[in-house]
Design an enzyme around this catalytic site. Structure first.
Site, PDB file in Angstrom:
ATOM      1  N   GLY A 121       8.551  35.304   1.604  1.00  0.00           N
ATOM      2  CA  GLY A 121       9.665  34.356   1.680  1.00  0.00           C
ATOM      3  C   GLY A 121      10.077  34.075   3.107  1.00  0.00           C
ATOM      4  O   GLY A 121       9.421  34.501   4.065  1.00  0.00           O
ATOM      5  N   THR A 122      11.195  33.373   3.248  1.00  0.00           N
ATOM      6  CA  THR A 122      11.659  32.941   4.573  1.00  0.00           C
ATOM      7  C   THR A 122      12.448  34.044   5.276  1.00  0.00           C
ATOM      8  O   THR A 122      12.953  34.964   4.628  1.00  0.00           O
ATOM      9  CB  THR A 122      12.583  31.718   4.460  1.00  0.00           C
ATOM     10  OG1 THR A 122      13.753  32.110   3.721  1.00  0.00           O
ATOM     11  CG2 THR A 122      11.901  30.556   3.757  1.00  0.00           C
ATOM     12  N   GLY A 123      12.580  33.890   6.579  1.00  0.00           N
ATOM     13  CA  GLY A 123      13.393  34.825   7.351  1.00  0.00           C
ATOM     14  C   GLY A 123      14.851  34.744   6.949  1.00  0.00           C
ATOM     15  O   GLY A 123      15.527  35.758   6.780  1.00  0.00           O
ATOM     16  N   GLY A 169      14.085  37.823   4.748  1.00  0.00           N
ATOM     17  CA  GLY A 169      14.254  38.675   5.931  1.00  0.00           C
ATOM     18  C   GLY A 169      15.681  39.185   6.037  1.00  0.00           C
ATOM     19  O   GLY A 169      15.925  40.366   6.289  1.00  0.00           O
ATOM     20  N   CYS A 183       1.798  36.198  21.986  1.00  0.00           N
ATOM     21  CA  CYS A 183       2.936  36.499  22.873  1.00  0.00           C
ATOM     22  C   CYS A 183       2.477  36.972  24.247  1.00  0.00           C
ATOM     23  O   CYS A 183       3.238  36.962  25.198  1.00  0.00           O
ATOM     24  CB  CYS A 183       3.853  37.522  22.230  1.00  0.00           C
ATOM     25  SG  CYS A 183       3.003  39.013  21.724  1.00  0.00           S
ATOM     26  N   LYS A 243       7.656  41.992   4.965  1.00  0.00           N
ATOM     27  CA  LYS A 243       7.782  40.553   4.764  1.00  0.00           C
ATOM     28  C   LYS A 243       6.943  39.830   5.806  1.00  0.00           C
ATOM     29  O   LYS A 243       7.325  39.724   6.965  1.00  0.00           O
ATOM     30  CB  LYS A 243       9.234  40.087   4.888  1.00  0.00           C
ATOM     31  CG  LYS A 243       9.374  38.612   4.475  1.00  0.00           C
ATOM     32  CD  LYS A 243      10.541  37.884   5.108  1.00  0.00           C
ATOM     33  CE  LYS A 243      10.250  37.256   6.438  1.00  0.00           C
ATOM     34  NZ  LYS A 243       9.361  36.059   6.397  1.00  0.00           N
ATOM     35  N   GLU A 300       9.648  43.340  18.972  1.00  0.00           N
ATOM     36  CA  GLU A 300       8.599  42.819  19.860  1.00  0.00           C
ATOM     37  C   GLU A 300       8.775  41.309  19.926  1.00  0.00           C
ATOM     38  O   GLU A 300       8.520  40.619  18.938  1.00  0.00           O
ATOM     39  CB  GLU A 300       7.214  43.157  19.289  1.00  0.00           C
ATOM     40  CG  GLU A 300       6.878  44.629  19.342  1.00  0.00           C
ATOM     41  CD  GLU A 300       6.605  45.113  20.757  1.00  0.00           C
ATOM     42  OE1 GLU A 300       6.404  44.275  21.652  1.00  0.00           O
ATOM     43  OE2 GLU A 300       6.608  46.338  20.956  1.00  0.00           O
TER      44      GLU A 300
END
Length: 488
Positions: free
Chosen positions: A210-212, A216, A288, A179, A254
């Site tokens: 799609g969205t988390g 998710g 990050c 995803k 991560e």
């Protein structure tokens, strides 16, 4: 209007080797114009269920292939992406807001290399064997793929970080349900079009968009997905940990960073300044590993600051498709507001904004007036307790502060909840080793930044994550080890 929606790019889920339409869609924006340009499937439980089933069905055939067979397929996929490098780079730049230069030189080449690297490394892993002569026993280990891997990747380096997960997962013989971020799904969809040509069997790689919160969540909660690899925020990782705990899933997380750059008075500023600008502002600061806390020893503090600000002002902000531009657009309007709010907080606390947001004026090309742009911003005289020094801002903002002693700077550098990366600038070898040993960070770069050997472990300490990735580490994560004892 219908006429308007016809012009939009519409993505489809890729399940069991086929593109499948979805019942509802999410708008995706072009960050450099502020316009909707793409519709992304708003998948949920049903779509994830179908993808997991396809991955489960493909597992027996894929996992029984030899490493060499899988290696050839990964190399073929790398070649196909490389062949379309320019199209992928254009798409990544438009979708994410990053400069075309960064997409061309960093994102897409690295995505290609991820497949080549694991195509090679999978051929060279060996298992262990020991013997107990006195007991007439021999022990050996064997490794097998785990099953269906759930892979959730972020919006900052979309294809780069998605392939960093897919490549080791399928190289080891797992099948995957991936995803990507709903904000940057285009290059993942483009990659799906190449899978069949590369010889990837149907169902080995499934991509559900799609969205988390919806897609998710369904993936993380699915009982037939024993393993989740996630890159994103610490907050989301906490939710993933909770949701996957009842299923005892294996997790690789991560997460964020609040990475210090420590600059001693014997640093070579001719190298340090351009590289620290990059480590602060590359990819709009949306990496990050970016350094957002710069500690400069007092003896060179004012000189460093003067030169650093002068160079930061030269960074050109504008249309990401212009090859002379250094800073593109931030990912979304919400994110831009969040990053700006940190600068306002710093000012309210009495810190000095030396350049950038609210200090210098930003002139944009006519087509980019509604885009999510921000000038590289340098803040000085900010307290260590400030949210600007404690929280991950994830934008083109960096804080510069002075320090006196080695002991003091180590303590201050470690005084945040994160522990991903750090950079140390000094020409004193002994000092470099001493400081590197004591910094709480999974990666320490000295007199450089973001130089990666993919063989070596990558990952963070503290709130920056759980687990490591790399040739050996990813292999261990994506396989299950068995110890076998034979008495003869």
């Amino acid at each position: 209007t219908m006429a308007h929606s016809k012009a939009l790019l519409v993505l489809e889920n890729f399940i069991g080797g086929k593109f499948v339409t979805c019942s509802s869609y999410i708008d995706s924006y072009n960050p450099s114009t502020g316009d909707v340009y793409c519709r992304v499937p708003d998948s949920g439980k049903e779509e994830v269920e179908a993808a997991v089933k396809a991955a489960k069905d493909a597992f027996p055939i894929w996992s029984s292939k030899s490493p060499l067979e899988r290696s050839r397929i990964l190399n073929k996929l790398a070649d196909l992406i490389e062949h379309d490098l320019e199209a992928f780079a254009q798409a990544e730049s438009k979708d994410q807001g990053k400069t075309i230069t960064f997409a061309r030189t960093v994102d897409i080449p690295r995505a290609v290399y991820n497949f080549r690297f694991f195509a090679s490394s999978i051929l060279h892993h060996t298992t262990e064997c020991t013997e107990m002569a006195t007991m007439g026993c021999v022990h050996y280990t064997s490794r097998a793929p785990v099953g269906v891997a759930g892979l959730i990747s972020p919006w900052n380096l979309p294809l780069y970080l998605l392939t960093w997960k897919i490549a080791p997962a399928i190289a080891c013989g797992n099948t995957v349900v991936a995803k990507p971020s709903e904000m940057t799904s285009v290059t993942a969809w483009m990659m799906c079009k190449l899978l069949e040509k590369a010889g990837v069997p149907h169902g080995v790689v499934n991509v559900v968009f799609g969205t988390g919160a919806k897609t998710g969540e369904a993936l993380v909660c699915h009982p037939d997905v024993p393993l989740i690899s996630f890159t994103g925020s610490t907050l989301t990782a906490q939710r993933i940990t909770e949701k996957s705990a009842p299923h005892c899933k294996r997790l690789s997380l991560e997460l964020g960073g609040k990475n210090p750059a420590i600059i001693f008075d014997d640093a070579d500023l001719t190298q340090c300044i351009p590289m620290t600008l990059r480590s602060s502002f590359a990819n709009q600061g949306e990496i990050c590993l970016c350094t957002s806390r710069i500690f400069v020893q007092r003896g060179i503090y004012s000189e460093f600051l003067k030169r650093f600000v002068a160079e930061a002002k030269k960074w050109k902000v504008g249309n990401p498709s212009d090859p002379t531009v250094d800073v593109g657009a931030l990912i979304s309007e919400e994110h831009l507001e969040k990053v700006r709010s940190y600068v306002k907080k710093a000012q309210a606390e009495g810190a000095r904004v030396l350049c950038g947001e609210g200090v210098d004026s930003l002139t944009l090309p006519s087509g980019n007036q509604k885009g999510y742009f921000m000038l590289p911003t340098v803040i000085a005289e900010v307290k260590d307790e400030s949210c600007c020094m404690q929280e991950e801002i994830f934008g083109p903002v960096t804080c510069v502060v002075a320090f006196d002693t080695e002991e003091e700077v180590i303590k201050r550098a470690n005084s945040v909840k994160y522990g991903l990366a750090a950079t140390v600038w000094s020409s004193n070898v002994g000092r470099v080793h001493r400081v590197a040993q004591r910094l709480q960070a999974g990666l320490v770069w000295t007199n450089c930044w973001l130089v990666r050997d993919l063989n070596l472990p990558f990952g963070g300490m503290k709130a920056s994550g759980i687990g490591r990735e790399g040739a050996k580490d990813s292999y261990e994560f994506f396989t299950e080890v068995k110890t076998i004892t034979i008495k003869h």
